[in-house]
Design an enzyme around this catalytic site. Structure first.
Site, PDB file in Angstrom:
ATOM      1  N   HIS A  54       0.830  -1.409  -0.522  1.00 55.27           N
ATOM      2  CA  HIS A  54       0.253  -0.112  -0.333  1.00 55.27           C
ATOM      3  C   HIS A  54       1.158   0.928  -0.137  1.00 55.27           C
ATOM      4  O   HIS A  54      -0.239   2.285  -0.287  1.00 55.27           O
ATOM      5  CB  HIS A  54      -1.342   0.344   1.598  1.00 55.27           C
ATOM      6  N   ASP A  94       3.329   9.420  -0.412  1.00 54.16           N
ATOM      7  CA  ASP A  94       2.479   8.851  -0.025  1.00 54.16           C
ATOM      8  C   ASP A  94       2.154   7.234  -1.281  1.00 54.16           C
ATOM      9  O   ASP A  94       2.095   7.964  -2.438  1.00 54.16           O
ATOM     10  CB  ASP A  94       0.870   9.325   0.311  1.00 54.16           C
TER      11      ASP A  94
HETATM   12  C1  GDG Z   1      -1.679   3.644   2.998  1.00 47.33           C
HETATM   13  C2  GDG Z   1      -1.150   4.359   2.885  1.00 47.33           C
HETATM   14  C3  GDG Z   1      -2.976   4.701   0.624  1.00 47.33           C
HETATM   15  C4  GDG Z   1      -8.195   9.625   8.302  1.00 47.33           C
HETATM   16  N1  GDG Z   1      -9.109  11.116   8.715  1.00 47.33           N
HETATM   17  C5  GDG Z   1      -9.739  10.196   9.318  1.00 47.33           C
HETATM   18  C6  GDG Z   1     -10.400   9.358   8.778  1.00 47.33           C
HETATM   19  N2  GDG Z   1      -9.861   8.800   8.189  1.00 47.33           N
HETATM   20  C7  GDG Z   1      -9.364   7.387   6.679  1.00 47.33           C
HETATM   21  C8  GDG Z   1      -9.567   9.082   5.431  1.00 47.33           C
HETATM   22  C9  GDG Z   1      -9.366   7.655   4.493  1.00 47.33           C
HETATM   23  C10 GDG Z   1      -8.103   7.348   5.230  1.00 47.33           C
HETATM   24  O1  GDG Z   1      -8.240   7.552   6.602  1.00 47.33           O
HETATM   25  C11 GDG Z   1      -6.636   7.845   5.065  1.00 47.33           C
HETATM   26  O2  GDG Z   1      -6.126   6.748   4.195  1.00 47.33           O
HETATM   27  P1  GDG Z   1      -5.220   7.832   3.116  1.00 47.33           P
HETATM   28  O3  GDG Z   1      -4.872   7.208   2.002  1.00 47.33           O
HETATM   29  O4  GDG Z   1      -5.056   8.466   2.634  1.00 47.33           O
HETATM   30  O5  GDG Z   1      -3.620   7.446   3.778  1.00 47.33           O
HETATM   31  P2  GDG Z   1      -2.979   6.016   5.192  1.00 47.33           P
HETATM   32  O6  GDG Z   1      -4.195   5.912   6.235  1.00 47.33           O
HETATM   33  O7  GDG Z   1      -1.207   6.198   5.255  1.00 47.33           O
HETATM   34  O8  GDG Z   1      -3.010   4.717   3.949  1.00 47.33           O
HETATM   35  C12 GDG Z   1      -2.017   4.915   1.569  1.00 47.33           C
HETATM   36  C13 GDG Z   1      -3.801   3.592   1.539  1.00 47.33           C
HETATM   37  O9  GDG Z   1      -3.127   2.914   2.505  1.00 47.33           O
HETATM   38  C14 GDG Z   1      -4.312   2.864   0.869  1.00 47.33           C
HETATM   39  O10 GDG Z   1      -4.034   1.355   0.050  1.00 47.33           O
HETATM   40  O11 GDG Z   1      -3.627   5.665  -0.128  1.00 47.33           O
HETATM   41  O12 GDG Z   1      -1.209   5.988   0.457  1.00 47.33           O
HETATM   42  O13 GDG Z   1      -0.292   5.173   3.161  1.00 47.33           O
HETATM   43  O14 GDG Z   1     -10.004   6.384   4.165  1.00 47.33           O
HETATM   44  O15 GDG Z   1     -11.028   9.229   4.780  1.00 47.33           O
HETATM   45  N3  GDG Z   1     -11.504   9.297   8.939  1.00 47.33           N
HETATM   46  C15 GDG Z   1     -12.482   9.186   9.629  1.00 47.33           C
HETATM   47  N4  GDG Z   1     -11.880   9.875  10.674  1.00 47.33           N
HETATM   48  C16 GDG Z   1     -10.649  10.875  11.075  1.00 47.33           C
HETATM   49  O16 GDG Z   1     -10.800  11.484  11.402  1.00 47.33           O
HETATM   50  N5  GDG Z   1     -13.659   8.781   9.565  1.00 47.33           N
END
Ligand code: GDG
Length: 448
Positions: A156, A353
């Site tokens: 990921h 990322d």
């Molecule tokens: C890894 C990789 C890759 C965040 N704060 C809250 C909240 N979130 C949710 C977001 C989003 C998810 O968490 C975060 O996903 P990301 O993709 O931005 O980042 P990582 O957690 O680092 O994920 C990344 C991912 O895996 C998938 O393959 O894209 O590059 O690092 O959905 O909305 N959700 C809620 N409250 C929050 O305060 N409900």
């Protein structure tokens, strides 16, 4: 249809609903709803010693089988090698990586323990899909135990150039482990090229041919619906009133040093200092739920951000205006969707990322008649799918300030056309398509 086995470091608790921060659970939700599945991994609980047998809970067609981790394993495998060695290295931050042989041994030991606990649960025709950097060696462990099933792996996070990755001690072993998988998925073409190069350099040319990019997406429609509906919620209305018609900039990130938060706060400070027309006219809300709060580097980052918030508000606030609102608690997903819809600018500036799902969620949340503007780091995997975003180098606070000014002053016609350019691929390349593409590649793999 045969069963799908998902193996990941963390298994969501089927009894917990609501605010969960973390990309994988969100992305797999739809795929798991359609097929009999076993989800295997760590329970999130810490015990005296790592459990030998998993605890199983059934919820509909999904069985969750989880192991508690022993305290020492948690420290070595999870905090030590996964978060302390691999996470920074894979995000191009060798300077933040530390290595210890004990951590490395703990990492390999937990992978072996996971394999030993999983093998008795497997059926001969299962399709096994292993997720992320915590589990590089799992496929090789399963093969050693005699598993002949199709096993795929998806990373990921980014994969850096081979020379950088191989600076991590024992990196060659991890690359050799990958050869056990039938398909090796990464997020972006750059990651695929880097990983192929690294595999070829350690004599794993065959495995290099099984590396493909599968950019992960979100299910846009339900998120759009959530965002629309959120406008009628009390929390959303209260928030809107508190803005008193000021333009909203929103950031949503786990509190992690890869997300570029200090540089982003600095960039916002530059906006207020250099583009004075925006003073008192804009509010930036940063939601940054604490993650890995027991790791020293993350605690240090939190202190640094506390300072930035104090500095920016101290310097620029008016008695009736706080320019930066910052919360380290998670916000419930429906509320978050509503905040995203209200925001004139989505500010997503990770230093690196794998993908970044927030960027895609921001696009999905917009009102097509009056959409906001996405300001996006050129180092997020999502760039290749979001051609309408304003791209910035996340290390350059002035560039962030200039992009914010451009976004805040952009005419509606340009906003609509930039948004449309992004929305096309966010809608088309959703989470379901990502699963389908990975699994069809994997399930076709052994038939050849
Ligand atoms: C890894 C990789 C890759 C965040 N704060 C809250 C909240 N979130 C949710 C977001 C989003 C998810 O968490 C975060 O996903 P990301 O993709 O931005 O980042 P990582 O957690 O680092 O994920 C990344 C991912 O895996 C998938 O393959 O894209 O590059 O690092 O959905 O909305 N959700 C809620 N409250 C929050 O305060 N409900």
């Amino acid at each position: 249809m045969n069963r799908l086995v998902i193996v990941a470091n963390r298994v969501p608790n089927p009894r917990e609903r609501g605010a969960t921060a973390g990309g994988l659970a969100v992305a797999l939700k739809d795929a798991l709803a359609r097929r009999e599945a076993l989800w295997f991994g760590w329970s999130g609980q810490i015990a005296e010693a790592t459990a030998a047998e998993p605890e199983e809970v059934r919820a509909g067609r999904i069985t969750y089988a989880t192991l508690d981790l022993g305290r020492e394993d948690y420290r070595r495998y999870y905090q030590g090698f996964s978060n302390g060695s691999l996470w920074p290295t894979l995000h191009y931050r060798l300077g933040l990586a530390h290595f210890s042989r004990e951590d490395h041994a703990g990492y390999r030991g937990v992978n072996a323990a996971f394999a030993a606990a999983l093998v008795p649960l497997l059926r001969p025709d299962d399709t096994i899909w292993v997720h992320d950097f915590h589990l590089f060696p799992l496929g090789a462990e399963l093969r050693r135990a005699g598993c002949r099933q199709r096993i795929g792996f998806f990373l990921h996070v980014p994969f850096p150039p081979g020379g950088l990755f191989c600076a991590l001690p024992r990196a060659e072993e991890l690359l050799a482990d990958l050869a056990a998988y039938d398909v090796i998925g990464v997020q972006a073409e750059d990651d695929a090229a880097n990983l192929r190069g690294a595999l070829a350099s350690v004599g794993q040319g065959d495995a290099a041919a099984r590396v493909f990019a599968f950019p992960i997406g979100i299910e846009a429609e339900p998120f759009t619906a959530l965002a629309e509906k959120a406008l009628t919620r009390r929390e959303t209305e209260r928030f809107r009133q508190s803005l008193v018609e000021r333009a909203l900039i929103i950031g949503v990130d786990r509190l992690d040093y890869t997300k570029g938060l200090p540089q982003r706060f600095c960039g916002y400070g530059q906006l207020l200092a250099r583009f004075k027309a925006h003073r008192s006219k804009v509010t930036y809300l940063q939601v940054a739920p604490v993650s890995r709060g027991d790791v020293a580097q993350y605690r240090a980052l939190r202190r640094e951000l506390d300072e930035w918030v104090g500095r920016i508000n101290g310097q620029h606030a008016e008695p009736d205006w706080a320019p930066l609102r910052y919360m380290t608690r998670a916000v419930a997903r429906p509320v978050l969707a509503g905040f995203m819809r209200m925001a004139r600018v989505g500010l997503v500036t990770p230093l690196r990322d794998g993908m970044n799902l927030v960027a895609k969620e921001y696009i999905a949340a917009q009102d097509p008649e009056d959409p906001g503007v996405l300001v996006l780091s050129r180092f997020a995997g999502a760039v290749s799918q979001l051609p309408g975003a304003l791209l910035v180098n996340p290390l350059d606070p002035d560039e962030i300030a200039e992009a914010l000014d451009q976004a805040l002053t952009m005419r509606p016609a340009e906003r609509r056309s930039r948004w449309e350019d992004c929305a096309v691929s966010v809608r088309r390349d959703g989470a379901r398509a990502w699963c389908r593409e990975f699994l069809s590649r994997l399930e076709g793999a052994n038939d050849a």
